[in-house]
Motif scaffolding. Structure first.
Motif, PDB file in Angstrom:
ATOM      1  N   ARG A  65       0.798  -1.232   0.000  1.00 61.29           N
ATOM      2  CA  ARG A  65       0.000   0.000   0.000  1.00 61.29           C
ATOM      3  C   ARG A  65       0.832   1.285   0.000  1.00 61.29           C
ATOM      4  NH1 ARG A  65      -3.409  -1.074   5.240  1.00 61.29           N
ATOM      5  NH2 ARG A  65      -1.309  -1.665   5.885  1.00 61.29           N
TER       6      ARG A  65
ATOM      7  N   GLU B 109      -0.944  -8.329 -12.073  1.00 58.10           N
ATOM      8  CA  GLU B 109      -0.838  -6.866 -12.053  1.00 58.10           C
ATOM      9  C   GLU B 109      -0.004  -6.340 -13.219  1.00 58.10           C
ATOM     10  OE1 GLU B 109      -0.922  -6.703  -7.145  1.00 58.10           O
ATOM     11  OE2 GLU B 109       0.737  -5.810  -8.227  1.00 58.10           O
TER      12      GLU B 109
ATOM     13  N   LEU C 167      -5.142   2.520  -5.246  1.00 55.52           N
ATOM     14  CA  LEU C 167      -4.534   1.290  -5.749  1.00 55.52           C
ATOM     15  C   LEU C 167      -3.052   1.520  -5.995  1.00 55.52           C
ATOM     16  CD1 LEU C 167      -7.325   0.051  -8.166  1.00 55.52           C
ATOM     17  CD2 LEU C 167      -6.419  -1.230  -6.210  1.00 55.52           C
TER      18      LEU C 167
ATOM     19  N   THR D  77      -6.378  -0.148  -0.044  1.00 59.22           N
ATOM     20  CA  THR D  77      -6.330  -0.305  -1.513  1.00 59.22           C
ATOM     21  C   THR D  77      -7.650   0.127  -2.162  1.00 59.22           C
ATOM     22  OG1 THR D  77      -6.861  -2.648  -1.274  1.00 59.22           O
ATOM     23  CG2 THR D  77      -4.537  -2.082  -1.557  1.00 59.22           C
TER      24      THR D  77
ATOM     25  N   TYR E 246      -4.155  -4.047  -7.879  1.00 56.54           N
ATOM     26  CA  TYR E 246      -3.836  -4.859  -6.706  1.00 56.54           C
ATOM     27  C   TYR E 246      -4.445  -6.244  -6.860  1.00 56.54           C
ATOM     28  CZ  TYR E 246      -3.321  -6.632  -2.022  1.00 56.54           C
ATOM     29  OH  TYR E 246      -2.991  -7.426  -0.958  1.00 56.54           O
TER      30      TYR E 246
END
Ligand code: PBG
Length: 313
Positions: A113, A237, A199, A195, A255
């Motif tokens: 994060r 991702e 993101l 998130t 994420y």
């Protein structure tokens, strides 16, 4: 502990040479990987400090397209055999493959994060507060959360950025939580963004070990620190980034994580001015990580992600 590997060609001999940049963040993450490797294989690992052109000239980093200059310098040392492998922040690696270089392992991910570095939480920042970040991804998501904030573009390493808050030039800066932990500055964090609010960059918080693709012995050795679930998540991702043909400076957040044997992936593409965001999610079998990423990227494109990314203010 090393019995299974010590008999193989190339796996014996002196310590493994780990090429690293000399910054605190780089040496901390390299040392952690070195210790983990020694613990798992019994092999000694020695850090070899590499000064890159990017460390010498900040102007050059900007000119050569950001962090790529650091990655390339370490890759050159791997290809020439001066070092055996390197540890990078995965989010700084371009998605395109490099001939002769293999991604040998992705260790278990740290906190992915972003964090607001400020004496207060986001909601408690005064109207019009000055928040420093140069990342279009962070700018767009910040503006969506708090349209009143004044976003100030800044550069420099984490310590330089944090100093702008302590010196009173800025009310806050946004940085990756994982990086702040690595340099021992978590006390500067006012709030860690969920998130759902922000993101992260694809691969944020994860590390990548690279070595020569023709060194089967090394690939096996380095593979002992791989975390399969991390690899699947970052594959999903980074596939988004690859399909969108975007780089680490694009307004793209993602994420992915596994929950009860399902891989969940969320991605956002934002306009640079934060005026619009597309945000979509998908899930599926973890072994289909790349396909899940590909399909979600196609859906983002179908909703106009291309156009959004093309709009700059
Ligand atoms: N682009 C710089 C960079 N590369 C990796 C990290 C932090 C550690 C990580 O995300 O793994 C950072 C600093 C930041 O974005 O705050």
């Amino acid at each position: 502990m090393s019995q299974g590997l010590s008999g193989r060609p190339g796996a014996t001999g002196g310590p493994l040479r780990l090429g690293t940049r000399k910054s605190l963040m780089a040496t901390t993450q390299s040392q952690r990987v070195a210790d983990l490797l020694t613990e798992r294989t019994g092999r000694a690992v020695e850090l070899v400090g590499v000064t890159t052109q990017g460390d010498v000239s900040k102007a050059l980093v900007a000119q050569m397209g950001g962090t790529g200059v650091f990655v390339n310098a370490l890759r050159d040392k791997i290809l020439s055999g001066e070092v055996d492998f390197a540890v990078h922040s995965l989010k700084d690696l371009p998605t395109s493959e490099t001939p002769g270089i293999a991604l040998a392992a992705t260790p278990a991910r740290d906190d992915p994060r972003d964090a607001l570095c400020s004496p207060v939480k986001l909601a408690d920042l005064p109207h019009g507060a000055r928040v420093g970040t140069g990342s279009p991804r962070r700018i767009a998501q910040l503006r969506a959360l708090r349209p009143d904030l004044e976003v100030i573009p800044i550069r420099g390493n984490a310590d330089t950025r944090l100093a702008k808050v302590t010196d009173g030039d800025l009310d806050a800066v946004v940085l990756a939580h994982a990086g702040l932990r690595r340099i021992g500055r978590v006390e500067a964090v006012g709030e860690v963004f969920d998130t759902d609010q922000m993101l992260p960059a694809p691969g944020q918080g994860a590390l990548a070990l690279e070595c020569r693709s023709d060194r089967a012995d090394l690939l096996e050795l380095l593979g002992t620190v791989n975390d399969a679930a991390t690899r699947r998540a970052v594959t999903a991702e980074r596939t988004i980034l690859a399909v969108l043909e975007a780089g680490c400076s694009a307004p793209v957040g993602t994420y992915a994580a596994e929950v009860e044997e399902e891989l969940h992936l969320t991605a956002t593409v934002a306009a640079y001015d934060g005026s619009r965001q597309i945000r979509l999610s998908a899930s599926g079998h973890p072994d289909a990580a790349e396909q899940i990423g590909r399909d979600l990227a196609d859906r983002l494109l179908a909703q106009g992600a291309d156009q959004l990314m093309g709009e700059r203010d």
